[in-house]
Design an enzyme around this catalytic site. Structure first.
Site, PDB file in Angstrom:
ATOM      1  N   CYS A  69       0.834  -1.208   0.000  1.00  0.00           N
ATOM      2  CA  CYS A  69       0.000   0.000   0.000  1.00  0.00           C
ATOM      3  C   CYS A  69       0.871   1.262   0.000  1.00  0.00           C
ATOM      4  CB  CYS A  69      -0.903  -0.042   1.231  1.00  0.00           C
ATOM      5  SG  CYS A  69      -1.785   1.478   1.591  1.00  0.00           S
ATOM      6  N   CYS A  72       0.112   3.753   2.777  1.00  0.00           N
ATOM      7  CA  CYS A  72       0.568   3.191   4.061  1.00  0.00           C
ATOM      8  C   CYS A  72       2.061   3.449   4.245  1.00  0.00           C
ATOM      9  CB  CYS A  72       0.311   1.693   4.121  1.00  0.00           C
ATOM     10  SG  CYS A  72      -1.426   1.200   4.023  1.00  0.00           S
TER      11      CYS A  72
END
Length: 149
Positions: A69, A72
């Site tokens: 991600c 993230c």
């Protein structure tokens, strides 16, 4: 007599009692001897996650993330900076949603990154999307006014 803080070690899951007069930033786990607060949020497994939520009397902030991600990964340095500012009044941990799929499903995670604040074993607040360090700190303090500078 002041209440002792119960602090769960993010490395081994050991529960430690810290007297209020003790400097928590210097405290080490009685089970594994690692520092209890390092300013570096640990990536925890399901068992340590559950112990953090149910056994600690500190507020716990959880960053649910995954290695693939982009947002993230972009938020990781901000989350670490927030930990350096909020610890030892608040515990910050990370939960890899790929490795801990059962916990992520139990939490109803639909997008990542998702940040969840727990206190007293209960979810207090959650937000999805990447945040800056300042946004994380403000978000925690907005939901826990007793956490001050």
């Amino acid at each position: 007599m002041a209440q002792q803080n119960l602090v769960v070690c993010s490395k081994c899951g050991g529960v430690n009692r810290l007297p209020p007069a003790r400097n928590a930033t210097d405290a080490k786990c009685g089970k594994c001897a690692n520092r209890l607060f390092s300013g570096h949020p640990e990536d925890v497994d399901a068992q340590v996650f559950d112990r953090q939520i149910t056994r600690s009397n500190l507020p716990v902030v959880v960053d649910i993330w995954a290695p693939w991600c982009g947002p993230c990964k972009a938020m990781a340095p901000a989350y670490e900076a927030a930990a350096q500012e909020l610890e030892p009044r608040v515990r910050l941990i990370k939960l890899n949603s790929d490795r801990q799929q059962v916990v992520a499903a139990r939490l109803g995670i639909r997008s990542i990154p998702t940040t969840i604040l727990f206190h007293g074993g209960q979810e207090v607040a959650r937000v999805s999307g990447a945040m800056t360090a300042g946004q994380i700190v403000r978000w925690v303090r907005d939901h826990l006014p007793m956490v001050t500078a």
